[in-house]
Scaffold this motif. Sequence first.
Motif, PDB file in Angstrom:
ATOM      1  N   CYS A 160       0.841  -1.199   0.000  1.00  0.00           N
ATOM      2  CA  CYS A 160       0.000   0.000   0.000  1.00  0.00           C
ATOM      3  C   CYS A 160       0.872   1.242   0.000  1.00  0.00           C
ATOM      4  CB  CYS A 160      -0.914   0.033   1.236  1.00  0.00           C
ATOM      5  SG  CYS A 160      -2.068  -1.348   1.336  1.00  0.00           S
ATOM      6  N   LEU A 161       0.341   2.320  -0.592  1.00  0.00           N
ATOM      7  CA  LEU A 161       1.040   3.605  -0.635  1.00  0.00           C
ATOM      8  C   LEU A 161       0.153   4.678  -0.023  1.00  0.00           C
ATOM      9  CD1 LEU A 161       2.376   3.431  -4.313  1.00  0.00           C
ATOM     10  CD2 LEU A 161       3.709   3.033  -2.230  1.00  0.00           C
ATOM     11  N   PHE A 162       0.748   5.505   0.837  1.00  0.00           N
ATOM     12  CA  PHE A 162      -0.012   6.577   1.496  1.00  0.00           C
ATOM     13  C   PHE A 162       0.798   7.871   1.436  1.00  0.00           C
ATOM     14  CE2 PHE A 162      -1.144   2.564   3.507  1.00  0.00           C
ATOM     15  CZ  PHE A 162      -2.534   2.584   3.446  1.00  0.00           C
ATOM     16  N   TRP A 163       0.403   8.775   0.523  1.00  0.00           N
ATOM     17  CA  TRP A 163       1.054  10.083   0.439  1.00  0.00           C
ATOM     18  C   TRP A 163       0.590  10.963   1.594  1.00  0.00           C
ATOM     19  CZ3 TRP A 163       4.790  11.933  -2.796  1.00  0.00           C
ATOM     20  CH2 TRP A 163       5.052  11.226  -3.979  1.00  0.00           C
ATOM     21  N   SER A 164       1.497  11.778   2.085  1.00  0.00           N
ATOM     22  CA  SER A 164       1.120  12.802   3.064  1.00  0.00           C
ATOM     23  C   SER A 164       0.207  13.821   2.384  1.00  0.00           C
ATOM     24  CB  SER A 164       2.371  13.509   3.592  1.00  0.00           C
ATOM     25  OG  SER A 164       2.036  14.737   4.205  1.00  0.00           O
ATOM     26  N   PRO A 165      -0.834  14.323   3.076  1.00  0.00           N
ATOM     27  CA  PRO A 165      -1.689  15.357   2.475  1.00  0.00           C
ATOM     28  C   PRO A 165      -0.915  16.607   2.077  1.00  0.00           C
ATOM     29  CG  PRO A 165      -2.721  14.446   4.435  1.00  0.00           C
ATOM     30  CD  PRO A 165      -1.332  13.886   4.384  1.00  0.00           C
ATOM     31  N   GLU A 214       5.293  15.556  -0.723  1.00  0.00           N
ATOM     32  CA  GLU A 214       6.710  15.353  -0.413  1.00  0.00           C
ATOM     33  C   GLU A 214       7.011  14.003   0.242  1.00  0.00           C
ATOM     34  OE1 GLU A 214       9.109  17.410  -1.346  1.00  0.00           O
ATOM     35  OE2 GLU A 214       7.791  18.996  -2.066  1.00  0.00           O
ATOM     36  N   ASN A 215       6.228  13.604   1.244  1.00  0.00           N
ATOM     37  CA  ASN A 215       6.511  12.379   2.005  1.00  0.00           C
ATOM     38  C   ASN A 215       5.464  11.310   1.715  1.00  0.00           C
ATOM     39  OD1 ASN A 215       8.798  13.237   4.003  1.00  0.00           O
ATOM     40  ND2 ASN A 215       7.304  14.901   4.059  1.00  0.00           N
ATOM     41  N   VAL A 217      10.495  11.992  -0.778  1.00  0.00           N
ATOM     42  CA  VAL A 217      10.753  11.813  -2.208  1.00  0.00           C
ATOM     43  C   VAL A 217      11.720  12.856  -2.736  1.00  0.00           C
ATOM     44  CG1 VAL A 217       9.662  11.651  -4.484  1.00  0.00           C
ATOM     45  CG2 VAL A 217       8.449  10.811  -2.478  1.00  0.00           C
ATOM     46  N   THR A 218      11.682  14.062  -2.194  1.00  0.00           N
ATOM     47  CA  THR A 218      12.545  15.133  -2.682  1.00  0.00           C
ATOM     48  C   THR A 218      13.975  14.972  -2.180  1.00  0.00           C
ATOM     49  OG1 THR A 218      10.649  16.640  -2.747  1.00  0.00           O
ATOM     50  CG2 THR A 218      12.842  17.637  -2.806  1.00  0.00           C
ATOM     51  N   PHE A 256       5.997  12.680  10.443  1.00  0.00           N
ATOM     52  CA  PHE A 256       6.139  12.427   8.999  1.00  0.00           C
ATOM     53  C   PHE A 256       7.534  11.918   8.657  1.00  0.00           C
ATOM     54  CE2 PHE A 256       7.580  16.744   9.637  1.00  0.00           C
ATOM     55  CZ  PHE A 256       8.658  16.882   8.773  1.00  0.00           C
ATOM     56  N   GLN A 257       8.493  12.062   9.596  1.00  0.00           N
ATOM     57  CA  GLN A 257       9.848  11.569   9.372  1.00  0.00           C
ATOM     58  C   GLN A 257      10.053  10.148   9.898  1.00  0.00           C
ATOM     59  OE1 GLN A 257      11.608  14.855  11.494  1.00  0.00           O
ATOM     60  NE2 GLN A 257      12.369  15.778   9.605  1.00  0.00           N
ATOM     61  N   GLY A 258       8.998   9.573  10.525  1.00  0.00           N
ATOM     62  CA  GLY A 258       9.107   8.197  11.002  1.00  0.00           C
ATOM     63  C   GLY A 258       9.484   8.059  12.458  1.00  0.00           C
ATOM     64  N   LYS A 259       9.403   9.139  13.247  1.00  0.00           N
ATOM     65  CA  LYS A 259       9.693   9.055  14.682  1.00  0.00           C
ATOM     66  C   LYS A 259       8.423   8.688  15.438  1.00  0.00           C
ATOM     67  CE  LYS A 259      11.286  11.822  18.620  1.00  0.00           C
ATOM     68  NZ  LYS A 259      11.714  13.165  19.070  1.00  0.00           N
ATOM     69  N   GLN A 260       8.496   7.663  16.293  1.00  0.00           N
ATOM     70  CA  GLN A 260       7.314   7.250  17.054  1.00  0.00           C
ATOM     71  C   GLN A 260       7.009   8.276  18.144  1.00  0.00           C
ATOM     72  OE1 GLN A 260       7.225   3.164  18.417  1.00  0.00           O
ATOM     73  NE2 GLN A 260       5.780   3.658  20.041  1.00  0.00           N
ATOM     74  N   LEU A 261       5.757   8.741  18.161  1.00  0.00           N
ATOM     75  CA  LEU A 261       5.338   9.769  19.105  1.00  0.00           C
ATOM     76  C   LEU A 261       4.500   9.210  20.254  1.00  0.00           C
ATOM     77  CD1 LEU A 261       4.231  12.463  16.492  1.00  0.00           C
ATOM     78  CD2 LEU A 261       6.462  12.248  17.597  1.00  0.00           C
TER      79      LEU A 261
END
Length: 394
Positions: A194-199, A202-203, A222-223, A273-278
């Motif tokens: 599955c693919l999920f673009w950020s609204p 870029e991510n 992606v950039t 959005f950078q993959g850090k667990q919050l």
Amino acid sequence: ARIGKNIITIYDTATMRLLDKRSLSTVGIREFQFSPKANILACWAPESGNSPAHVDIIELPSRKKLRQKNLFNVTSCSMVWQSEGTYIAVKVTRHTKSRKTLYNNLELFRLEEPGVPVEMLDIKDAVMALAWEPKGNRFAMIHAENPTSTKVSVSFYDMNKKVITEGRGKKKTDTTIVQEVNKIETLEGKQCNCLFWSPAGENIIMASLGDSAAGTLEFYDVTNKALTVKEHYRANQVVWDPNGRTAASVVSQPIGGGHFKFAMDNGYMLWSFQGKQLHQQSFETFYQLQWRPRADLLSKAEREKVRKNLKKYEKEFDKADKELAFKRQLEATKAKRSLRSDFRERVARLRELRRQQKTERMELNGGYDSEDESNYITKEVSIETILSTREEVI
């Protein structure tokens, strides 16, 4: 709207009556989708007799065909709109004359260009998923030689191509944007379905979801080509918040009831959005997670203006961040100084209290002063311990 036999019945929501009191005639219609923004409808119909399969782009309420694309040897089609309705991608699965071999290609329609031009992109592999970048010109797709492959590739494309012209002498280098599909890159050996673009664009999250999947979450810029790999075991959903800063990975059970065999894993994780667990939260029963909707405050022109002046805004925000960090540091230092002063005052108060109680304490101890060093005998004792020995014969 709804599909009937060779027709699409369209209703006006203001009156809930049939649009223009008649249905839209489309022979063999199989599927249709409305544009997310404009009054435009896209539909496709398979081959019928000597007529080829075709994809139609129809304007409403005029019913004018903006574009018709004829297709041959078609097995199936699936359509994916870009969020602004600027583009639509039609994945066409074709077969050879023997019907034993299937292959794919993408028909990419540019809705905002005169005549709605179409570009064809040949894909040798099977395409399992395709997703557009919200409010952008890029799209990503998952493909592999075999649809059942565990290792897949993820390719990124841009609907516009940058052509750089080098100037001679004192002439500056010019960058021209050409409306042509351009492949950005391909990431190979991925485990995602599955693919999920950020609204915010870029991510993108490349996720492996489902009971039999590993729950891998790959956060990719992606950039800047930055990749962070995380995992949420048995995750079956990924939901971005409307501003694109936070994503939630979810393990949920069917709301219909009954026994859910993975109930111990129910819950959600929040990620930047950078993959850090919050944050992580577990529930015995968990059915659904949704973000509160958020209004889009900027128009397309205003967003472009922000992007052009991004360096200017970066300096302003960096300055504000430094001032805020300095203010927090001062507050923290002030709090530490206050605690240190309170501690010293308490120690001084206790020492004075002990000094005042010395006479009473000596009377209770029969004149013995525990603070007088002459009342103690000091002995020095040395203890030697052999830790190890080693003998060498010469």
